[in-house]
Design an enzyme around this catalytic site. Structure first.
Site, PDB file in Angstrom:
ATOM      1  CD  GLU A  21       4.486   5.941   0.833  1.00  0.00           C
ATOM      2  OE1 GLU A  21       4.800   5.997   2.026  1.00  0.00           O
ATOM      3  OE2 GLU A  21       5.283   5.640  -0.073  1.00  0.00           O
TER       4      GLU A  21
HETATM    5  C1  BMA Z   1       7.851   7.765   0.685  1.00  0.00           C
HETATM    6  C2  BMA Z   1       7.582   9.237   0.646  1.00  0.00           C
HETATM    7  C3  BMA Z   1       8.181   9.947   1.810  1.00  0.00           C
HETATM    8  C4  BMA Z   1       9.538   9.416   2.140  1.00  0.00           C
HETATM    9  C5  BMA Z   1      10.079   8.553   1.024  1.00  0.00           C
HETATM   10  C6  BMA Z   1      11.412   7.970   1.338  1.00  0.00           C
HETATM   11  O1  BMA Z   1       7.186   7.156   1.732  1.00  0.00           O
HETATM   12  O2  BMA Z   1       6.213   9.472   0.501  1.00  0.00           O
HETATM   13  O3  BMA Z   1       7.358   9.854   2.925  1.00  0.00           O
HETATM   14  O4  BMA Z   1      10.385  10.445   2.444  1.00  0.00           O
HETATM   15  O5  BMA Z   1       9.188   7.522   0.779  1.00  0.00           O
HETATM   16  O6  BMA Z   1      11.358   7.049   2.374  1.00  0.00           O
END
Ligand code: BMA
Length: 826
Positions: free
Chosen positions: A425
């Site tokens: 991300e």
């Molecule tokens: C995404 C994942 C984690 C997180 C999940 C739930 O951002 O990469 O960082 O735990 O969503 O929010």
């Protein structure tokens, strides 16, 4: 040969120079320490702290991560005449000073790499004092942040400024437990002449031939290589290559090599690859790993829509049915091979074929990938960069290089490993999370993802693809979460919109999407002792880390399910809704193959007892979502999907390598079981393909959408049900169940159930009786006139009456009719 002396025994631990007001000041001067291990678990074992996983204990433990800790042991040393002796640490967590007999050997700054110190001239015969002092990782990371200037970050901790498991500083499913310790093996290695410093194997297929190319790098104690050879062997073939410089290349070809396949597509044959160094008669070092022959390509070519994201294994495009993996314990040194195996077998049980090791965690231990190799579960490994901008300057940069080289080399031998991914991300953050203003012209990690890391992979693991990020579109000119290109994360569902929004999307590959639910009742009540226990009681809230988590659970449930009237209802319905949301998405995206070629659900597992997106909770218990994954990820699936014109289509998805003849019927039934319309199905679905069958208008058109439904019963797949309205809108009758519980035998107990009206969401929660008991199915539709049997797996016999009644037995009908009764009584 290299002689190895383990150094895991005899360690003690103490807090050094604790602040007088810190709980560390009151600790004994010597605490027995387990190596590999971590300070928290040593303090716990010595009875000096309460279990941080229980109740509010997490809050009491911040001082541990703020304290400096010293580990000490005595090495009894006898010189056996080796030319060199190295002190080797497979992992130090994290900011450590290593001293032998008071002399500093070096300092370390990275949990994710190995360290080797030449101690030949420092060891004395007899007792030697080895000390490893860990500075506070918090304080170090805060100092680096101050030196380099802060960067944007999805969580308000300095994890981007230290190479240490990010989630250790707290995450939206994990506690703040900042660890320190010798978390992996430590030993002395004594050797003479030449040692294999690096072995880089690259295995591939050339037609029917397996090709093993090996580059071996030597470290030597002498310049004279006369008579030194490296021998490489695999599958009954062997070559010997004389050593001239410091590296040697060898190639072996195995005719008719047995090919390694992901599960469901073939076998998982493994070969032993051995590399050894010989000086005349003597073998000075040797290395050996289990390897497999397979080819992997990530097809990201352009097509008429955008660009693909398709894994092609041994030439065959494969639909990925995956789950994201997080560290299975906040204290990963506690993870045994048995626990890894149990968890990966649960992934297999949920019909998954891939685990993505997510970038806020760790590069897992070898055993994890070994088990995946054996079971045919593909692995996708993130480099450890998650949800933050990362500095590309020193002191971070050289740590990133060292860590990437260590881990790519270590994991490159695993046939299950099919992708190296740059980050989680972070590219998305750069585009969408208001980072650019704060970052200005500073670095933020892009150079790692687009240059440094792909170069390391190309050099050290050339047979495994690399991709810069999850999500990523393939180009910095196109939004990273573009649905037509590359891989996407879908997080508007859960955070903002209803789960039916999944149906608005036609992604090419979804590498994250998820929905929360609480842990199983047994796990929840083992860990949280709030009285009264409610979703908002203090322990429940501390074990719910997501921003506004409980409100999102309620918002996500409201359109679909009746309102919970009690904690029992809340627990049942939120878990049910979690499963249904994800089943909805998986069926939808599988029906879109080959446009979409994979889903990786967030997340398989948990690291402690918590309300989270996991399918298996922190105690290893399967949540209803696990059953939902199992059903929706079945190799052969039938699902009824709405078409853009509002009509209904039966889609039969065949992920198997054999053609599937689908024979059966689709019926429109009334809740009392009367058949109102019927359509025969007879269709052949080719291997690795799907076929759609439009529903006849009289089957798909209800006379009363609150009292009718569609049922599909065909050969070779679990029956499918489609309602015409959300459960809360349906005219469900009281369940009036007839339940017969069979005898307990070999850990299994059958529960047969009948009803004369449609029952939605029929579920058993035998963990209410025995914590480790679990049902073999959940969220089952009971069709009038069709008895259903659920097998309960339990280590001990369960009481028949208790197994057949509330709160073990639940259904949507019972919640709705209880609510209706209450209304009536008013
Ligand atoms: C995404 C994942 C984690 C997180 C999940 C739930 O951002 O990469 O960082 O735990 O969503 O929010």
């Amino acid at each position: 040969m290299t002689t190895v002396s383990s150094l895991t025994a005899g360690w003690t631990l103490r807090a050094t120079d604790p602040a007088p007001d810190s709980p560390a000041a009151a600790l004994p001067k010597e605490i027995p320490a387990t190596v590999p291990g971590t300070v928290h678990t040593d303090l716990l074992a010595a009875g000096l702290i309460d279990d941080p996983y229980l109740d509010l204990n997490e809050l009491k433990d911040e001082w541990i991560g703020r304290t400096r800790w010293s580990y000490r042991t005595t090495i009894e040393w006898t010189d056996a005449g080796a030319e060199r002796t190295d002190l080797v640490f497979d992992g130090l967590d994290t900011v450590a000073t290593v001293r032998l007999n008071g002399d500093e050997l070096g300092r370390t700054f990275n949990q994710h790499r190995t360290y080797r110190f030449d101690v030949t001239d420092r060891l004395r015969a007899g007792a030697n004092d080895l000390e490893v002092v860990f500075d506070s990782a918090w304080e170090y990371a805060e100092q680096v942040t101050a030196d380099l200037g802060d960067l944007p970050n999805a969580y308000p901790t300095p994890f981007g400024f230290i190479r240490k498991m990010a989630a250790n500083f707290g995450w939206d499913w994990g506690p703040h437990l900042v660890t320190a310790g010798i978390w992996k093996d430590v030993r002395l290695e004594s050797w003479s002449g030449a040692r294999l410093a690096e072995v880089r194997p690259a295995l591939s297929l050339d037609g029917d031939e397996g090709v093993a190319r090996v580059t071996a790098l030597l470290e030597t104690t002498d310049a004279d290589a006369t008579g030194r050879v490296i021998s490489v062997s695999i599958g009954g073939q062997q070559v010997e290559v004389p050593v001239s410089g410091e590296s040697v290349d060898a190639e072996l070809r195995i005719p008719d090599a047995a090919v390694w396949w992901p599960r469901g597509m073939g076998e998982q044959p493994l070969y032993t690859l051995t590399v050894s160094v010989h000086d005349g008669e003597s073998t000075t070092d040797s290395w050996s790993r289990r390897v497999g022959f397979r080819t992997v390509e990530l097809d990201t070519s352009d097509d008429e829509v955008g660009s693909k994201f398709t894994f092609v294994i041994n030439g065959i495009p494969l639909f990925i049915r995956g789950a994201n993996w997080i560290p299975d314990d906040c204290f990963p040194s506690r993870l045994t091979e048995e626990r890894y195996r149990a968890r990966i077998e649960q992934a297999v049980g949920a019909n998954l074929n891939l685990l993505r090791v997510w970038g806020g965690g760790i590069y897992e231990r070898d055993e994890f990938y070994d088990i995946c190799d054996e079971l045919g579960v593909l692995t996708w490994q993130d480099f450890l960069f998650a949800c933050a901008a990362y500095p590309e300057e020193e002191p971070i940069r050289s740590e990133v290089v060292a860590e990437a080289r260590d881990n790519v080399l270590r994991l490159s031998t695993h046939p299950s490993l099919v992708l190296w991914n740059g980050c989680n991300e972070n590219i998305w953050g750069w585009f969408d999370w208001n980072w650019q203003e704060q970052i200005g012209d500073r670095t933020w990690g892009l150079g790692y993802y687009t240059e440094l890391l792909p170069e390391v992979v190309a050099e050290l693991d050339p047979t495994t693809p690399y991709w810069p990020g999850s999500p990523f579109s393939g180009s910095m000119d196109v939004h990273p979460n573009d649905f037509d290109r590359g891989n996407v994360h879908i997080w508007d569902v859960w955070n903002r919109v209803d789960y039916t929004t999944y149906a608005d999307y036609e992604p090419r590959f979804v590498s994250e999407f998820g929905f929360q639910g609480p842990p199983t009742w047994s796990t929840l009540t083992r860990a949280i002792h709030d009285d009264p226990l409610t979703p908002e009681s203090p322990g429940m809230l501390l074990h719910q880390k997501a921003a506004d988590g409980n409100a999102k659970l309620a918002r996500g449930m409201e359109p679909h399910l009746p309102e919970p009237q009690s904690m029992d209802d809340w627990h049942f319905l939120t878990q049910l809704n979690q499963s249904r949301a994800i089943v909805f998405a998986i069926e939808r995206y599988r029906a879109q193959r080959p446009h979409c070629m994979g889903t990786i659900v967030w997340q398989l597992n948990d690291c402690w007892p918590v309300t989270s997106w996991a399918a298996v909770d922190g105690d290893g218990h399967r949540k209803p979502l696990w059953h939902g994954l199992r059903r929706s990820n079945a190799e052969r699936l039938v699902t009824v999907q709405p078409m853009p014109d509002g009509s209904l289509m039966l889609v039969a998805v065949n992920d198997s390598i054999e053609e599937w003849t689908v024979e059966g019927r689709i019926r429109r039934l009334a809740f009392d079981g009367r058949a109102l319309a019927e359509q025969a199905v007879s269709v052949t679905v080719p291997a690795l393909d799907s076929v759609g069958v439009p529903l006849d208008a009289d089957v798909s058109t209800p006379a009363d959408l609150r009292r009718e439904f569609v049922r599909v019963d065909v050969s070779g797949a679990t029956s499918a049900t489609r309602m015409f309205a959300d459960d809360k809108e349906l005219a469900l009758e009281p369940a009036n169940l007839r339940i017969e519980v069979g005898p307990w035998q070999d850990g299994r107990q059958a529960v047969e159930v009948r009803s004369d009206t449609l029952v939605r969401g029929f579920s058993l929660f035998p963990d209410r009786l025995v914590a480790d008991a679990w049902p073999d199915d959940s969220d089952v539709d009971l069709i009038p006139g069709e008895p259903t049997t659920i097998i309960v797996l339990s280590p001990e016999p369960l009481d028949a009456a208790a197994l057949g009644s509330f709160p073990v037995v639940r259904s949507v009908n019972d919640v709705m009719t209880a609510a209706a009764d209450r209304e009536g009584a008013r």
